[in-house]
Design a protein around this motif. Structure first.
Motif, short mmCIF file in Angstrom:
data_model
loop_
_atom_site.label_atom_id
_atom_site.label_comp_id
_atom_site.label_asym_id
_atom_site.label_seq_id
_atom_site.Cartn_x
_atom_site.Cartn_y
_atom_site.Cartn_z
N SER A 1 -3.58 1.54 -3.43
CA SER A 1 -3.89 2.60 -2.48
C SER A 1 -5.38 2.57 -2.14
O SER A 1 -6.18 1.93 -2.85
CB SER A 1 -3.51 3.97 -3.04
N LEU B 1 0.80 -1.22 0.00
CA LEU B 1 0.00 0.00 0.00
C LEU B 1 0.83 1.27 0.00
O LEU B 1 1.90 1.35 0.62
CB LEU B 1 -0.93 0.02 1.22
N PRO C 1 2.37 0.85 5.33
CA PRO C 1 2.59 1.21 3.92
C PRO C 1 4.06 1.45 3.62
O PRO C 1 4.81 1.95 4.46
CB PRO C 1 1.77 2.49 3.75
#
Length: 304
Positions: free
Chosen positions: A239, A192, A218
């Motif tokens: 995302s 992510l 992330p």
């Protein structure tokens, strides 16, 4: 007490420097200093800590600055209302927004300008929630668009606009069209790219992941929604973005927007104004537009 003296004080609070404050007020530094001294004499208290340079305000001075900003904001609101009665609304609307809600601001500015052709709009985008609260409190913004949770305990006027929901943005790999929907738990398995941890939009996502018992780390973080799209386009990252931003970029070629479910998470987004009576003519004009704009309906459907 003269309004000009209050303007000097507010300018000094903004610039934190006598010479720069004087320049902002288009007066000499001695004129500004003397005006503030006269204000101190009239109030009977010191307002400014003076050394070889500006050393800040006294506790009494900090409170007077708050009142000065309020008085000057009311003065400006009165002038706007009188002008609006004479020739229509003029002046500048200053509106701020958190990055995730910038789409809603765009849906407000167009009808506002159409309804008030003599007025202009200044948008402060990419503000953090704490900045919005601060600028509304000091009357540096006329209004803002942000999360209800940010201002729920702040005493501001809140006008609901829509509920933000979320999609997982991933690369589309031909011929696979990708899943029709995805759970938060499954989304956590993707590499992510997310907003910066200090941003309200990121904190909303953290709470959603925490609610289903997972955490995410992330590899890339940014303070821009546009940058999230760019990172996904590069091919390595996925995302999570607010659905409203798909109405700005659409679903770019080669990407797939997957609604996040189990649970469907939503957050209230609204128009926020300083709580004051009467409402400023600029603020009321924006409220009128917000009530007619149908933003929730416009953002309800995801584009194909």
């Amino acid at each position: 007490m003269l309004l000009r003296q209050l303007e000097y004080l507010v300018a000094l609070a903004r610039a934190r420097h006598f010479a720069k404050a004087a320049q902002a007020c288009f007066v000499s530094q001695p004129t500004l200093s003397e005006g503030i001294r006269k204000l101190e004499d009239e109030l009977g208290i010191p307002l400014v800590r003076r050394g070889r340079r500006f050393d800040g305000f006294t506790p009494e001075g900090e409170r007077v600055v708050v009142w000065a900003r309020r008085i000057l904001a009311d003065r400006d609101a009165m002038q706007d209302e009188i002008q609006a009665l004479r020739a229509g609304l003029t002046g500048r609307l200053r509106i701020g927004t958190v990055p995730t809600a910038a789409t809603a601001v765009a849906l407000l500015t167009q009808p506002f300008c159409a309804a008030n052709p003599l007025a202009t709009v200044q948008v402060f985008a990419d503000l953090q929630s704490v900045d919005i609260v601060s600028r509304l409190g000091t009357y540096e913004l006329d209004a803002a668009v942000t999360y209800h949770s940010t201002v729920a305990e702040q005493g501001f006027t809140f006008v609901p606009l829509y509920r933000e929901r979320y999609v997982l943005l991933i690369r589309r790999t031909a011929p696979d069209t990708g899943p029709a929907e995805i759970s938060w738990q499954d989304a956590a398995q993707y590499p992510l790219c997310l907003l910066h941890p200090g941003m309200q939009g990121r904190q909303v996502l953290e709470a959603a992941f925490e609610a289903v018992g997972v955490s995410v780390t992330p590899r890339v973080e940014t303070d821009s929604i546009a940058s999230l799209f760019a990172q996904v386009r590069a091919g390595q990252w996925a995302s999570i973005v607010p659905h409203a931003w798909l109405h700005v970029f659409g679903v770019p070629p080669g990407m797939h927007a997957v609604p996040l479910v189990r649970p469907v998470r939503t957050e209230r987004i609204g128009l926020v104004l300083p709580a004051r009576e009467p409402v400023s003519v600029m603020g009321q004009a924006l409220i009128d537009v917000a009530e007619r704009a149908g933003i929730a309906t416009a953002l309800e459907q995801l584009p194909d």
